[in-house]
Design an enzyme around this catalytic site. Structure first.
Site, PDB file in Angstrom:
ATOM      1  N   THR A   1      49.539  34.390  38.692  1.00 53.30           N
ATOM      2  CA  THR A   1      50.107  34.234  37.358  1.00 53.30           C
ATOM      3  C   THR A   1      51.202  35.266  37.081  1.00 53.30           C
ATOM      4  O   THR A   1      51.914  35.151  36.090  1.00 53.30           O
ATOM      5  CB  THR A   1      49.023  34.386  36.285  1.00 53.30           C
ATOM      6  OG1 THR A   1      48.489  35.718  36.360  1.00 53.30           O
ATOM      7  CG2 THR A   1      47.893  33.378  36.493  1.00 53.30           C
TER       8      THR A   1
ATOM      9  N   ARG B   1      48.933  40.596  21.396  1.00 52.06           N
ATOM     10  CA  ARG B   1      49.148  41.841  20.657  1.00 52.06           C
ATOM     11  C   ARG B   1      50.591  42.340  20.706  1.00 52.06           C
ATOM     12  O   ARG B   1      50.993  43.149  19.881  1.00 52.06           O
ATOM     13  CB  ARG B   1      48.220  42.926  21.205  1.00 52.06           C
ATOM     14  CG  ARG B   1      46.771  42.730  20.839  1.00 52.06           C
ATOM     15  CD  ARG B   1      45.875  43.757  21.460  1.00 52.06           C
ATOM     16  NE  ARG B   1      45.856  43.672  22.918  1.00 52.06           N
ATOM     17  CZ  ARG B   1      45.079  44.397  23.707  1.00 52.06           C
ATOM     18  NH1 ARG B   1      44.275  45.297  23.175  1.00 52.06           N
ATOM     19  NH2 ARG B   1      45.100  44.250  25.010  1.00 52.06           N
TER      20      ARG B   1
ATOM     21  N   TYR C   1      35.586  45.470  33.747  1.00 50.54           N
ATOM     22  CA  TYR C   1      36.018  44.075  33.691  1.00 50.54           C
ATOM     23  C   TYR C   1      34.860  43.142  34.045  1.00 50.54           C
ATOM     24  O   TYR C   1      34.539  42.209  33.299  1.00 50.54           O
ATOM     25  CB  TYR C   1      37.191  43.882  34.650  1.00 50.54           C
ATOM     26  CG  TYR C   1      37.713  42.470  34.760  1.00 50.54           C
ATOM     27  CD1 TYR C   1      38.630  41.975  33.838  1.00 50.54           C
ATOM     28  CD2 TYR C   1      37.306  41.636  35.798  1.00 50.54           C
ATOM     29  CE1 TYR C   1      39.116  40.686  33.939  1.00 50.54           C
ATOM     30  CE2 TYR C   1      37.786  40.345  35.910  1.00 50.54           C
ATOM     31  CZ  TYR C   1      38.696  39.871  34.981  1.00 50.54           C
ATOM     32  OH  TYR C   1      39.174  38.574  35.091  1.00 50.54           O
TER      33      TYR C   1
ATOM     34  N   VAL D   1      42.756  40.184  18.780  1.00 53.26           N
ATOM     35  CA  VAL D   1      41.562  39.358  18.569  1.00 53.26           C
ATOM     36  C   VAL D   1      40.261  40.155  18.661  1.00 53.26           C
ATOM     37  O   VAL D   1      39.186  39.615  18.382  1.00 53.26           O
ATOM     38  CB  VAL D   1      41.522  38.161  19.551  1.00 53.26           C
ATOM     39  CG1 VAL D   1      42.540  37.115  19.153  1.00 53.26           C
ATOM     40  CG2 VAL D   1      41.724  38.600  20.994  1.00 53.26           C
TER      41      VAL D   1
END
Length: 340
Positions: free
Chosen positions: A220, A68, A185, A94
């Site tokens: 990450t 985005r 989540y 999405v």
């Protein structure tokens, strides 16, 4: 009696050996080359998605990424192109079905149908349940469940027509064991796991292998882009330092390599990281005890208060600890994987 027992053991051993041999042969038969394949990775501009994009590119795939945030998409595209990859990059939400349709139509017009789909787009909002709103749950469901459904529905007809395809849904250990302070989540990841398993069951006959990935903590660099509520600095400190600990978190490259292998061989489900595997096993055997254990852990987490229901990013919640050497692995991962 002894001979009968021995014969039974020999028969059982032979049966197990035959099963494993057949399984190994079947796995080899399913091996899928990524060379010249059209691969779409949602959330591919940073973090795990970008690491996967690099690896697919190294295998000779044509890479389509979307996210985005335009400047992150462009930075990822430039990096991948500089490495010699063929790349299409889209600024796409999405969770909007119309945008998904336009993006996949453009990919098809440019390169042909998507042959490998990796649903990696995600959002994390951490904080006590008392500070969560209905909107937090809706956003999580739109991003993890509905977005994955929209992309799958667009690519499956062409995969069926070819008689082959690969779909990888990046879920979470939070989709197997509900984790306190991550309830929106976890709830949405549970939904994704259920959908992913169902799609695999119904699409396998068409040569389409749907793989569910349940990672534990990974380095990450994405913690700095997570949303925090309540006592945000305490929430971020706990989240970031757990993420940064190499004893309990998985290196991004190792996680991505395991995901690539699972996709290549069409595995049904893979849980990444020893801690995540143990949690999933314990929950499977003793679900009530596992849930009560999560309740005990919750006692030690920050309570409501602080900024309340307001949301801020991890990088807006830095503390001396998150800026210390203890969080150095996260800072390095963030720099490596376009998280800044």
């Amino acid at each position: 009696m002894k001979n009968s027992t021995k014969n039974n053991l020999l028969l059982a051993g032979a049966g197990l050996g035959a099963f494993l041999a057949l399984r190994s042969a079947g796995r080899k038969k399913r091996e899928f080359s990524f060379t010249d394949r059209v691969v779409l990775i949602t959330g591919g501009s940073r973090g795990l998605g970008l690491v996967l994009a690099r690896m697919f590119a190294e295998q000779g795939a044509k890479i389509a990424i979307c996210a985005r945030t335009e400047h992150q998409v462009e930075a990822a595209r430039a990096e991948l192109c500089a490495g010699g990859a063929s790349v299409l990059a889209f600024t796409t939400d999405v969770s909007d079905q119309a945008q998904v349709k336009r993006m996949i139509s453009e990919i098809k017009e440019t390169w042909g149908p998507v042959e490998v789909l990796v649903n990696n787009a995600g959002v994390i909002t951490a904080g006590p349940l008392a500070e969560m709103t209905v909107e937090d749950f809706e956003i999580a469901m739109k991003t993890h469940y509905w977005a994955s459904l929209y992309t799958m529905l667009e690519v499956i007809p062409d995969m069926k027509a070819r008689g082959e395809g690969r779909i990888v849904n990046i879920a979470s250990i939070g989709g197997k064991v509900s984790v306190p302070h991550l309830v929106p989540y976890s709830g949405s990841k549970f939904a994704l796991v259920g959908m992913s398993e169902g799609f695999r069951s119904e699409l396998k006959k068409d040569g389409i292998y749907v793989t569910t990935i349940n990672p534990g903590l990974m380095r990450t660099g994405s913690a700095r882009n997570a949303f925090l509520k309540g006592q945000n600095e305490k929430e971020y400190t706990a989240f970031a330092l757990l993420d940064a600990n190499p004893v309990i978190s998985l290196a991004a490259n190792k996680a991505a390599q395991d995901i690539m292998n699972a996709c290549r061989y069409g595995e049904a489900e893979v849980t990444l990281g020893l801690n995540a595997k143990l949690m999933s096993l314990f929950h499977g055997m003793f679900p009530g005890a596992a849930t009560d254990l999560m309740g005990l852990i919750n006692v030690f987490l920050p309570g409501p208060g602080g900024i309340g229901q307001e949301k801020v990013r991890g990088y807006e919640s830095e503390t001396p600890l998150t800026q210390s050497i203890l969080n150095a692995p996260n800072h390095k991962a963030a720099a490596d994987n376009n998280e800044y």
